[in-house]
Write a protein that holds these residues in place. Structure first.
Motif, PDB file in Angstrom:
ATOM      1  N   VAL A 252     124.110  34.559 -22.652  1.00 39.51           N
ATOM      2  CA  VAL A 252     123.597  34.824 -21.060  1.00 39.51           C
ATOM      3  C   VAL A 252     122.198  34.795 -20.809  1.00 39.51           C
ATOM      4  O   VAL A 252     121.180  34.595 -20.194  1.00 39.51           O
ATOM      5  N   GLY A 253     121.652  35.714 -21.947  1.00 42.98           N
ATOM      6  CA  GLY A 253     120.412  35.648 -22.403  1.00 42.98           C
ATOM      7  C   GLY A 253     120.351  37.155 -21.514  1.00 42.98           C
ATOM      8  O   GLY A 253     119.156  37.499 -20.502  1.00 42.98           O
ATOM      9  N   ALA A 254     120.991  38.344 -21.209  1.00 38.25           N
ATOM     10  CA  ALA A 254     120.738  39.263 -20.404  1.00 38.25           C
ATOM     11  C   ALA A 254     120.037  40.354 -20.709  1.00 38.25           C
ATOM     12  O   ALA A 254     119.435  39.811 -22.022  1.00 38.25           O
ATOM     13  N   ASP A 255     119.220  41.050 -19.207  1.00 35.87           N
ATOM     14  CA  ASP A 255     118.324  42.071 -19.960  1.00 35.87           C
ATOM     15  C   ASP A 255     118.855  43.030 -20.290  1.00 35.87           C
ATOM     16  O   ASP A 255     118.291  43.540 -20.857  1.00 35.87           O
ATOM     17  N   TRP A 256     119.835  43.822 -19.376  1.00 38.98           N
ATOM     18  CA  TRP A 256     120.630  44.960 -19.433  1.00 38.98           C
ATOM     19  C   TRP A 256     122.762  44.472 -19.973  1.00 38.98           C
ATOM     20  O   TRP A 256     122.996  43.556 -19.069  1.00 38.98           O
ATOM     21  N   LEU A 257     122.658  45.864 -21.328  1.00 40.55           N
ATOM     22  CA  LEU A 257     123.956  45.332 -21.241  1.00 40.55           C
ATOM     23  C   LEU A 257     124.244  47.123 -21.049  1.00 40.55           C
ATOM     24  O   LEU A 257     123.822  47.938 -21.592  1.00 40.55           O
ATOM     25  N   PHE A 258     125.287  47.330 -19.502  1.00 40.67           N
ATOM     26  CA  PHE A 258     125.946  48.780 -20.219  1.00 40.67           C
ATOM     27  C   PHE A 258     127.496  48.951 -20.409  1.00 40.67           C
ATOM     28  O   PHE A 258     128.233  48.195 -19.914  1.00 40.67           O
TER      29      PHE A 258
END
Ligand SMILES: Nc1ncnc2c1ncn2[C@@H]1O[C@H](COP(=O)(O)OP(=O)(O)O)[C@@H](O)[C@H]1O
Ligand SMILES: N[C@@H](CCC(=O)OP(=O)(O)O)C(=O)O
Length: 389
Positions: free
Chosen positions: A167-173
């Motif tokens: 999804v082209g995320a900005d963050w992964l936690f």
């Protein structure tokens, strides 16, 4: 500052993964208060205008609780059956909690195959985009009940990083049962030093043991693999304690909590992210120094003349790993020849290919449009290359 110049953070795409060890107590009692605070945190992110995906483990753990099993099953078919029991119950708990906050959710169950086939990958991407438009929070898990061994993600750390890349995320936690990464497993070694910031994965020199907690899958090894996938897709990642999901908000506000990983320059299009991360490689091509330079410094395609050896069995258009002579991973790409053809033409000039094979083939073995360089060569070397001596 004028009232019109808003300081509100722009909308970001945020993927949060929570592990079994945080969702359950002693593996089989659902940690309701943790879940409630997680749901509150994710709803508040959604209300701030962010796009949120939850990757939730726990199908096996919750299934075990329902069936009164005190140990995580080991046999694959037993795990699959228990996950089928637990997944529905897990979603029911989430839906009850999110409904209190009037936040709609969706269940998305994926197998490795869904991200390996380009058409399914693109379809999954579109589904996530539609869910975002509908203000829905997708809750993702591996489709444990149908996934066969060779098509399994195997752990939700890797799955969450692949979804974040998709999804082209900005963050992964990654929410887990320790507050951050340490120089060694803090359970086994009380002297272990906390690590707060990782600029380059390749610079990490730590001990991650070979497994996680009794109910978790993969421990820190799979979290570092997730970091490799996420950061190489330009995504910033944090490992933090699942007992305090509200830490996500603090980290987004700039607090140095947990362990944070710097994003690397990301491949400039979604198709390249798919080549780098979505596909499971079937072959390994070993390059001479000239070819290493050509692909890594000069931005060229890979030609047969620069290949010294190959391993694995692959078809044309399969994903392959490009390595230097020492097996150091340099890039991944889609190969234009199968392993049988390549065995005959390696080390030979492109102009000789048609004579050797008896038919016209592509001039390049991996075209540069289908090739993605590894932004952190040393980081990738953490994962042993299958097929290497
Ligand atoms: N270097 C390390 N730093 C922190 N934790 C580590 C390290 N090496 C191993 N671990 C173990 O990893 C575990 C978390 O992984 P896991 O049990 O798979 O969690 P989850 O269910 O959240 O995925 C911790 O409980 C810890 O014991
Ligand atoms: N798909 C499995 C989770 C596997 C997994 O990665 O577990 P964990 O290490 O607890 O995140 C389940 O729902 O039980």
């Amino acid at each position: 500052m004028s009232a019109s110049s808003s300081t509100a953070p722009p909308s970001q795409t945020i993927v949060v993964k929570i592990g079994t060890s945080s969702l359950t107590r002693d593996g089989n009692q659902t940690a309701l208060s943790v879940l409630a605070r997680l749901v509150e945190t994710l709803s508040s992110l959604q209300n701030q205008g962010h796009q949120v995906i939850l990757v939730s483990s726990g199908a096996v753990g919750v299934g075990c609780a329902r069936l009164g099993l005190t140990e995580r099953p080991k046999a694959i078919e037993q795990k699959q059956a228990v996950a089928a029991v637990g997944q529905g119950r897990l979603m029911r708990i989430y839906d009850d909690l999110f409904t209190v906050l009037e936040q709609p959710i969706a269940q998305v169950l994926l197998t490795r195959n869904d991200l390996m086939q380009r058409s399914r990958y693109v379809n999954s991407y579109r589904t996530f985009q539609q869910l975002f438009k509908l203000n829905v929070i997708p809750i993702v898990n591996e489709n444990d009940t149908v996934a066969v061994d060779e098509l399994k993600f195997g752990d939700n750390d890797t799955l969450s990083a692949l979804v974040a890349s998709l999804v082209g995320a900005d963050w992964l936690f990654l929410l887990t049962d320790v507050d951050r990464l340490y120089s060694a497993d803090p359970r086994a070694n009380p002297e272990a030093e906390p690590i707060t910031w990782v600029q380059h994965l390749g610079d990490l020199d730590i001990d991650v043991g070979d497994r996680g907690s009794a109910w978790g899958t993969g421990g820190m090894i799979t979290k570092l693999e997730a970091a490799r996938i996420a950061t190489s897709s330009g995504i910033r990642m944090a490992i933090t304690n699942g007992q305090s999901p509200e830490n996500i908000l603090k980290i987004l506000a700039g607090e140095p909590l947990g362990t944070q990983f710097a994003p690397q320059p990301k491949p400039n299009n979604a198709r390249k992210r798919w080549i780098a991360n979505g596909l499971a490689p079937n072959g390994w091509l070993y390059l001479d120094p000239g070819a290493v330079r050509a692909i890594s410094q000069d931005g060229k395609s890979l030609l047969s003349a620069g290949i010294t050896d190959i391993k694995g069995q692959f078809q044309a258009q399969d994903a392959v790993v490009l390595c230097d002579r020492n097996g150091q991973e340099l890039a991944r790409g889609l190969v234009n020849y199968n392993h049988y053809e390549l065995q005959q033409i390696l080390g030979r000039r492109s102009s000789e290919i048609s004579m050797i094979l008896g038919y016209d083939g592509a001039d390049t073995v991996v075209h540069r449009d289908n090739l993605v360089l590894n932004p952190d060569v040393a980081g990738l070397a953490m994962k042993p290359l299958v097929g290497e001596e």
